[in-house]
Design an enzyme around this catalytic site. Structure first.
Site, PDB file in Angstrom:
ATOM      1  N   PRO A  59       0.787  -1.231   0.000  1.00  0.00           N
ATOM      2  CA  PRO A  59       0.000   0.000   0.000  1.00  0.00           C
ATOM      3  C   PRO A  59       0.820   1.281   0.000  1.00  0.00           C
ATOM      4  CG  PRO A  59      -0.912  -1.555   1.556  1.00  0.00           C
ATOM      5  CD  PRO A  59       0.362  -2.163   1.043  1.00  0.00           C
ATOM      6  N   ASN A  60       0.357   2.208  -0.820  1.00  0.00           N
ATOM      7  CA  ASN A  60       0.846   3.592  -0.904  1.00  0.00           C
ATOM      8  C   ASN A  60       2.208   3.727  -1.576  1.00  0.00           C
ATOM      9  OD1 ASN A  60      -1.480   4.560   0.554  1.00  0.00           O
ATOM     10  ND2 ASN A  60      -0.573   3.631   2.367  1.00  0.00           N
ATOM     11  N   ARG A 107       5.158  11.011  -2.111  1.00  0.00           N
ATOM     12  CA  ARG A 107       4.717  10.662  -0.755  1.00  0.00           C
ATOM     13  C   ARG A 107       5.848  10.922   0.245  1.00  0.00           C
ATOM     14  NH1 ARG A 107       4.465   4.526   1.609  1.00  0.00           N
ATOM     15  NH2 ARG A 107       3.615   5.097   3.634  1.00  0.00           N
ATOM     16  N   TYR A 144      10.822   8.981   2.354  1.00  0.00           N
ATOM     17  CA  TYR A 144      10.917   7.891   1.384  1.00  0.00           C
ATOM     18  C   TYR A 144      11.716   8.237   0.128  1.00  0.00           C
ATOM     19  CZ  TYR A 144       7.335   5.941   4.422  1.00  0.00           C
ATOM     20  OH  TYR A 144       6.664   5.469   5.514  1.00  0.00           O
ATOM     21  N   ASN A 151       8.355  -5.306  -0.140  1.00  0.00           N
ATOM     22  CA  ASN A 151       8.112  -4.132   0.691  1.00  0.00           C
ATOM     23  C   ASN A 151       6.606  -4.054   0.865  1.00  0.00           C
ATOM     24  OD1 ASN A 151       7.783  -1.747   2.007  1.00  0.00           O
ATOM     25  ND2 ASN A 151       9.067  -0.531   0.627  1.00  0.00           N
ATOM     26  N   ALA A 192       2.718  -0.561   5.101  1.00  0.00           N
ATOM     27  CA  ALA A 192       2.160  -0.656   6.450  1.00  0.00           C
ATOM     28  C   ALA A 192       1.652  -2.060   6.791  1.00  0.00           C
ATOM     29  CB  ALA A 192       1.035   0.361   6.619  1.00  0.00           C
ATOM     30  N   GLU A 210      12.710  -9.101   2.979  1.00  0.00           N
ATOM     31  CA  GLU A 210      11.943  -7.913   3.372  1.00  0.00           C
ATOM     32  C   GLU A 210      12.756  -6.659   3.031  1.00  0.00           C
ATOM     33  OE1 GLU A 210      11.634  -7.440   7.637  1.00  0.00           O
ATOM     34  OE2 GLU A 210       9.797  -6.262   7.456  1.00  0.00           O
ATOM     35  N   HIS A 229      12.645  -2.258   3.115  1.00  0.00           N
ATOM     36  CA  HIS A 229      12.018  -0.981   3.448  1.00  0.00           C
ATOM     37  C   HIS A 229      12.943   0.148   3.031  1.00  0.00           C
ATOM     38  CE1 HIS A 229       8.875  -2.924   5.699  1.00  0.00           C
ATOM     39  NE2 HIS A 229       9.799  -3.647   6.304  1.00  0.00           N
ATOM     40  N   SER A 280      12.743   3.270   4.437  1.00  0.00           N
ATOM     41  CA  SER A 280      13.116   3.847   5.727  1.00  0.00           C
ATOM     42  C   SER A 280      13.557   2.723   6.660  1.00  0.00           C
ATOM     43  CB  SER A 280      11.916   4.598   6.318  1.00  0.00           C
ATOM     44  OG  SER A 280      10.885   3.683   6.646  1.00  0.00           O
ATOM     45  N   ARG A 327      11.870   4.328  13.840  1.00  0.00           N
ATOM     46  CA  ARG A 327      10.709   5.214  13.726  1.00  0.00           C
ATOM     47  C   ARG A 327       9.712   4.939  14.868  1.00  0.00           C
ATOM     48  NH1 ARG A 327       8.572   5.083   7.777  1.00  0.00           N
ATOM     49  NH2 ARG A 327       7.372   6.839   8.611  1.00  0.00           N
TER      50      ARG A 327
END
Ligand code: DQA
Length: 144
Positions: A11-12, A19, A24, A76, A79, A100, A102, A104, A109
């Site tokens: 998502p996103n 974004r 990112y 990735n 969320a 996996e 990411h 960030s 975080r």
């Protein structure tokens, strides 16, 4: 036929580039795909790049990766990383190694990003290196 690496984005991530660029980065998913394809050619790997905002699509594509005999999956999950027992189960349900990724570093975080259902089932994790992390993950996939 070169081995294929599926690169699945959740998502996103279709909005990369606009974004929250301070988190990112400025590169779009198409930019990342182009870089992976170039690197894939050098490594003798074909890239199957996909993005969806829907959890079920990601589960289906993990199953498809195994059915297609993919060498590895770079995932990735956005969320969904932090919420999806279905993705955890899907990764554990296939023999294809999942890495996996990411942009960030979720561990640095908010606390609600510290738990990773994907990471608990994945072969390993690359996080915090921005778009370059996808290339690092492709290198890792090539060596599996
Ligand atoms: C992300 C990190 C997640 O916590 C977040 O929800 C994303 C992007 C990353 O690539 O840094 O959507 O997966």
């Amino acid at each position: 036929m070169p081995d294929t690496v599926f690169v699945l984005n959740g998502p996103n991530l279709n909005l990369l580039g606009t974004r929250e660029p301070e988190i990112y980065g400025a590169e779009t998913l198409d930019d990342i795909a182009a870089r992976l394809e170039e690197k894939g050619r050098a490594l003798g790997l074909a890239i199957e790049m996909r993005q969806s905002n829907h959890e079920g699509h990601l589960c289906d594509w993990l199953h498809e990766a195994q059915g297609a005999g993919a060498k590895a999956v770079l995932l990735n999950a956005g969320a969904l990383t932090h919420t999806s027992l279905a993705l955890y189960d899907a990764i554990r349900s296939i023999r294809t190694p999942v890495i996996e990724v990411h942009l960030s570093n979720p561990a640095a975080r908010e606390a609600y990003r510290h738990k990773s259902f994907v990471g608990m089932a994945a072969k390993g994790t690359i996080a915090g290196f921005g778009a370059f992390g996808y290339e690092l993950a492709l290198d890792a996939a090539a060596r599996l």
